[in-house]
Design an enzyme around this catalytic site. Structure first.
Site, short mmCIF file in Angstrom:
data_model
loop_
_atom_site.label_atom_id
_atom_site.label_comp_id
_atom_site.label_asym_id
_atom_site.label_seq_id
_atom_site.Cartn_x
_atom_site.Cartn_y
_atom_site.Cartn_z
N THR A 173 0.85 -1.19 0.00
CA THR A 173 0.00 0.00 0.00
C THR A 173 0.88 1.24 0.00
OG1 THR A 173 -1.76 1.18 1.18
CG2 THR A 173 -0.20 -0.03 2.53
N HIS B 284 2.46 -11.60 14.29
CA HIS B 284 3.50 -12.15 15.16
C HIS B 284 3.21 -13.59 15.57
CE1 HIS B 284 7.07 -11.97 17.35
NE2 HIS B 284 6.78 -11.09 18.30
#
Length: 423
Positions: free
Chosen positions: A341, A394
């Site tokens: 993006t 994560h």
């Protein structure tokens, strides 16, 4: 009588919102004529007439949520037109109350009540996970109290209802309502306001962004890129590139190539989580976020590892044009493995991109800005610098791996010739 029904729109789409009727009751139509435009979570679709005749009845209005297979209108054969109007006229005379009931749907869009509470018997909007859990536990979604202010039901709402927590949800909903009402100054003529209904796509964007933050263990790591080498290549090669390929040499092809090179070295960034399994993807379908009128969409450049710079640039230009003209197909929006993006086109200097779930990585580009950079202990120069950000999940990507991935992207961009070797 031929029925106008909501067609199947793809395996991930079960409902939509009537965006605009292109016909009204009494209009003559031919096979193939566009009857209405349906807004879905991802794209707008046109529904065409499957038979010729006259639009006899429109059963669902603009703004109504509808599901696949639902009957939303009727078309009568052309020869039956002369006999059909008599019935409505006969019914209108002795039942003036009917006019009031027919006028009610016109007023519905003005009501601030959420769609799930409209009382029209339709199923309230719900996430796929919520629908699945409701089916498994035999729960009627109409009985579930949601805490979403726009009325959408989520997995947690169904779970709370199943565990007897619907009263708590209802209590919280009531406690929130006065605060929402009191914050709206619409009743004060000196402070005018305008109420706009969220489009289905904007609702979906909002829900998915919140869902990403609730379901993923999202962290972001940052770095900066010296864009001197890329700007030099573009300056020297842009005219010859444009003449040969009929497309401009932009930044996105460099970043796409760099991302693919880094993904090959760190494959967990090109994966997704499925329950207790990790699905490692051996292909590179890169989503390119594009700002359109209705919000951000992410069309996908397929097999980016097999494309050259010119092919990537052409594909991005084509997809961006379709996004802005609202002509993207579902297949062009599904199945990406990683997203890029570029907030820099709007002037963003630094930001934290949000994951495009179920992907586990997204790279954010930012504005190129001249900044003083230390060349060595004695010298510094003004260099065109760009901050880049990698948000990652994560749960499967460790911090060290994420940092190394971003460093790889940086190194490849600062040495553009190395991108030619990333095959």
């Amino acid at each position: 009588m031929n029925e106008i029904t909501v067609p199947a729109m793809g395996e991930s789409i079960t409902e939509g919102t009537i965006f605009k009727w292109h016909v009204k009751e009494g209009d003559s139509v031919n096979i193939g004529d566009v009857l209405l435009e349906l807004e879905t979570d991802k794209v707008n679709l046109e529904i065409s007439a499957e038979a010729s005749g006259v639009v006899q009845k429109i059963l669902r209005q603009e703004g109504d949520n509808v599901t696949i297979g639902e009957v939303i209108g009727q078309i009568s054969p052309e020869e039956g037109v002369g006999n059909e109007p008599a019935a409505p006229k006969a019914a209108e005379a002795p039942a003036p109350a009917q006019a009031e009931s027919e006028a009610a749907p016109v007023e519905q869009p003005k009501s601030p009540a959420p769609p799930a509470e409209s009382g029209d018997g339709s199923t309230p909007p719900a996430s796929p996970a919520a629908r699945k859990l409701a089916r498994e536990r035999g729960i009627d979604l109409d009985q579930v109290q949601g805490r979403d202010p726009i009325g959408r039901i989520y997995h947690e709402d169904v779970k709370n209802h199943s565990n007897g927590g619907s009263k708590t949800a209802a209590t919280e909903s009531k406690s929130v309502a006065p605060a929402v009402a009191s914050s709206a100054p619409a009743e004060n003529p000196a402070k005018p306001t305008e109420r706009q209904r969220m489009s289905r796509r904007r609702q979906t964007i909002a829900n998915r962004l919140v869902e990403a933050q609730h379901t993923a263990a999202m962290l972001t790591t940052f770095n900066e890129v010296d864009m001197t080498a890329i700007l030099d290549v573009r300056k020297r090669r842009k005219d010859a590139f444009k003449e040969k390929h009929d497309v401009s040499l932009g930044f996105m092809s460099f970043f796409t190539k760099a991302v693919v090179g880094a993904l090959k070295r760190y494959p967990l960034l090109n994966a997704e989580i499925d329950g207790e399994d990790i699905i490692l993807k051996k292909f590179y379908d890169i989503g390119i976020a594009v700002s359109a009128k209705e919000g951000l969409v992410v069309p996908v450049v397929r097999d980016a590892d097999r494309l050259g710079f010119a092919e990537i640039e052409k594909e991005i230009v084509d997809l961006a044009g379709k996004a802005r003209s609202n002509t993207l197909s579902l297949s062009e929006l599904q199945g990406g493995t990683f997203t890029i993006t570029n907030g820099g086109v709007f002037g963003s200097l630094l930001s934290t991109p949000i994951l495009n779930t179920p992907q586990v990585g997204i790279l954010g580009m930012h504005k190129i800005q001249l900044r003083p950079v230390a060349i060595d202990a004695e010298r510094s120069e003004n260099r065109p610098m760009m901050y880049i950000a990698l948000s990652y999940d994560h749960r499967i990507v460790d911090g060290a791996e994420a940092v190394r991935f971003l460093v790889t992207v940086k190194e490849l961009l600062e040495d553009p010739e190395s991108l030619l070797l990333e095959g």
